[in-house]
Design a protein around this motif. Structure first.
Motif: not given
Lengths: 294, 386
Positions: B234-256
């Protein structure tokens, strides 16, 4: 590195690769029949090693004799695990949830081993523990040779079962295409249970082989599961020959690197290989057309 | 005959798309009174919970309970950070302890070697974690499901090996001492300050989660969770979306992790890069419910308190591993959706019945189709519908 040292570590690498291949073959079986990545595989491995140690401690007999108890026991436990636990998970999320479930089983086994036998390091003392064999100038510990022999015999047996027997045919059909296998009359549920039992039986053999020349402690299984999982990804998930080749290559590589850069750094080879595989060929190097989807 | 069938499809036409729309707005939407009542209850509950959390340091009877509260708050932060990946995309990572450890070690090393101010080092460490997570995420997200879990576990195991072997840099098994940011503060006061810092971090995460949940980006991530192939088609850029979610998750885990380092002040590879910590995050999020804003928080409060209790009661024995294992097994087998949906279903059973079509997940749909297929010998649900 001198020639004899090179040869020595090459031989040790082959011996290590044999054990790795047997254990990784078990992991491949689970993945093949159920699409389950069994994190608890190496926990059962350590459990079998502890049982061998305990058997030796209590009876004073050779730990290899404990195989007659642990192999049938693990086979039945494997069938029970598949029938009672894995099949209860929802099919849509089976792969992810089974990882968590088997992770819980691994933690449970680690905790129980620590609780029953305490966290102390254990080692079996055998009359032939210290003896070596000269082999073209390389000195090889007898216990390592026995471990390799055990692994080689079990792998050969596994190969014969899979290739020659009717059950093996049904098992391979289940791995290749469960729906089609069902259509031609294979009872895939029962076969999957038996496949699980067979996989767990390899852990019993591997654990007994391991107990001969390793110091064991409850959290040891984490050191095994990482390399084993790297092996099955590099070999291509679901392909037993690919797994065996990858196990051999990485085992020899680790053994050669150990001389140069030390044990701890040499172990990172498995993970480097894992990430390299994902970058170059996510489906694995040998067969394994299933890998990317699961 | 042709005309008759034509009108039938025309009549059906406008009806069909309407039904799912009503469902998407939520079952409560058509009833005005119920809506405001529900909203009121929710507001009161939110204020009550916030007040309870903020007044915890005042109510804690002794410094030990206060420090346990800080630990639970740090668990809540990590579980919520994990949920950015696990909850939105359905990719279960057992290796988020890697980012926790990297954040903690990064903060400690920046303060020790570059003598940065504590909280600047904390932020820089978070940025470094993101930089490290980019190549790892690209490699890990090339595969799905089980292979992704394998990669995530391997990443922790690598970092554990490296941090133990590289003695000159990380201190190896001797550990790393992180200078405290408030050196002249007494212990109880120190715990109190860090409890509020953790809660502030948690609040920031919850706000970001809430914003993403409402955005187009969040909808794309949820589409990946339900059916990645269809989302891609359906045109969702799945790879980039997943990567951004992964990075946000990693960033907050790192801050914790960095916050934990500043609070605890003593890092050890075995505890920072532990698979157990990663599994706690998964357990907490699953127990509370990964699809819900407060799910990981609820799970963290339950599991974190239980863990602290176990440590107090059974001390050094391995029984806490067994307890964690049994709890994880029960959650996976019986409430894989978490406690919040289970409780909501219970409440809904006593509330007014809703007649609209409810939102169902792809997993539930497949389950239902499979059940329907199980009744018929043919085993094809589509055949049955015709």
């Amino acid at each position: 590195m001198s020639g004899s040292l090179l040869f020595q570590s090459l031989v040790l690498g082959v011996l290590l690769g044999g054990l790795n291949a047997l254990l990784a073959a078990g992991l491949t079986l689970y993945f093949g029949v159920m699409r389950v990545v069994m994190i608890a595989h190496s926990a059962f491995l350590i459990l079998a090693a502890y049982l061998a140690w305990y058997f030796n401690q209590q009876t004073g007999l050779d730990p290899l004799l404990s195989l007659f108890v642990t192999v049938p026991l693990f086979f039945v436990v494997g069938i029970g695990m598949q029938r009672l636990l894995i099949t209860r998970l929802r099919p849509a999320t089976l792969t992810m949830m089974s990882v968590l479930l088997t992770f819980a089983i691994a933690l449970f086994i680690e905790g129980m081993i620590g609780f029953v036998w305490s966290g102390t390091q254990r080692r079996i003392q055998l009359p032939y523990s210290g003896s070596n064999i000269e082999f073209f100038g390389a000195r090889i510990a007898v216990v390592k040779l026995i471990a390799f022999g055990l692994a080689a015999v079990s792998l050969a047996l596994l190969y014969v079962i899979l290739k020659k027997s009717r059950f093996g045919q049904a098992l391979r059909a289940t791995i290749q295409h469960p729906e089609a296998a069902k259509l031609v009359g294979v009872k895939t549920d029962r076969i999957a249970g038996l496949g699980f039992g067979l996989g767990l039986a390899t852990a019993a053999v591997g654990g007994t082989a391991l107990s001969l020349d390793a110091t064991i402690y409850p959290s040891l299984h984490w050191h095994w599961i990482g390399p084993l999982m790297a092996i099955i990804v590099v070999g291509g998930l679901g392909s037993i020959p690919g797994t065996a080749i990858a196990a051999m290559v990485l085992g020899i590589g680790q053994s050669l690197l150990q001389v140069e850069i030390g044990t701890t750094w040499a172990q990172t080879l498995f993970y480097v290989a894992l990430f390299g595989t994902l970058m170059l060929r996510p489906q694995g190097f040998f067969g394994g057309r299933l890998a990317q989807r699961f | 005959m042709r005309n008759a069938s034509d009108t039938e499809t025309v009549q059906r036409g406008p009806k069909d798309p309407k039904a799912p729309k009503a469902g998407a707005e939520g079952p409560a939407a058509p009833r005005g009174g119920w809506l405001t009542l529900g909203r009121g209850i929710r507001l009161v509950a939110f204020v009550a919970c916030a007040a309870l959390i903020l007044s915890f340091p005042e109510m804690a009877p002794n410094p030990y309970v206060l420090s346990a509260g800080v630990v639970v708050a740090s668990y809540a932060c990590t579980a919520t950070a994990w949920n950015f990946m696990g909850g939105f995309t359905g990719y279960i990572s057992l290796g988020h302890a890697a980012f926790f450890g990297l954040g903690a070690y990064g903060t400690g090393l920046l303060i020790r070697d570059l003598s940065m101010p504590s909280f600047l080092a904390w932020l820089v460490a978070g940025a470094i974690v993101v930089l490290i997570a980019i190549p790892v995420g690209i490699a890990a997200l090339r595969v799905r499901g089980a292979s992704f879990v394998i990669v995530s576990i391997s990443f922790v195991l690598i970092l554990l090996l490296v941090s133990q072997a590289w003695k000159g840099f990380t201190g190896g098994s001797n550990g790393l001492v992180v200078p405290r940011p408030f050196p002249d503060m007494l212990r109880p006061e120190h715990h109190r300050v860090f409890f509020y810092l953790f809660v502030a971090l948690l609040a920031a995460m919850l706000l970001v989660w809430w914003l993403i949940d409402r955005s187009r980006f969040g909808t794309g991530l949820k589409a990946v969770r339900e059916d990645e192939d269809k989302a891609q088609a359906l045109g969702v850029p799945t790879r980039n979306y997943k990567l951004v979610a992964y990075l946000i998750s990693a960033f907050f885990t790192g801050l914790a992790g960095g916050m934990y380092a500043l609070w605890f002040g003593d890092l050890d590879p075995i505890f920072q890069f532990s698979i157990l910590l990663g599994s706690y995050m998964v357990l907490m999020a699953l127990l509370g419910g990964v699809r819900h804003l407060y799910g990981p928080l609820l799970g963290a409060v339950i599991v974190g308190s239980a863990l602290e209790y176990f440590k107090l009661e059974f001390g050094d024995t391995q029984l806490h591993l067994v307890a964690t294992a049994v709890l994880l097994g029960i959650v996976v087998l019986f409430t894989p959706d978490g406690l919040i949906p289970a409780a909501r279903d219970l409440v809904r059973r006593f509330g007014p019945q809703d007649s609209s079509i409810r939102e169902i997940t792809a997993a539930e749909l497949l389950e239902r189709n499979r059940e329907a297929a199980g009744d018929t010998p043919e085993g094809d649900p589509k055949e049955e519908e015709r």
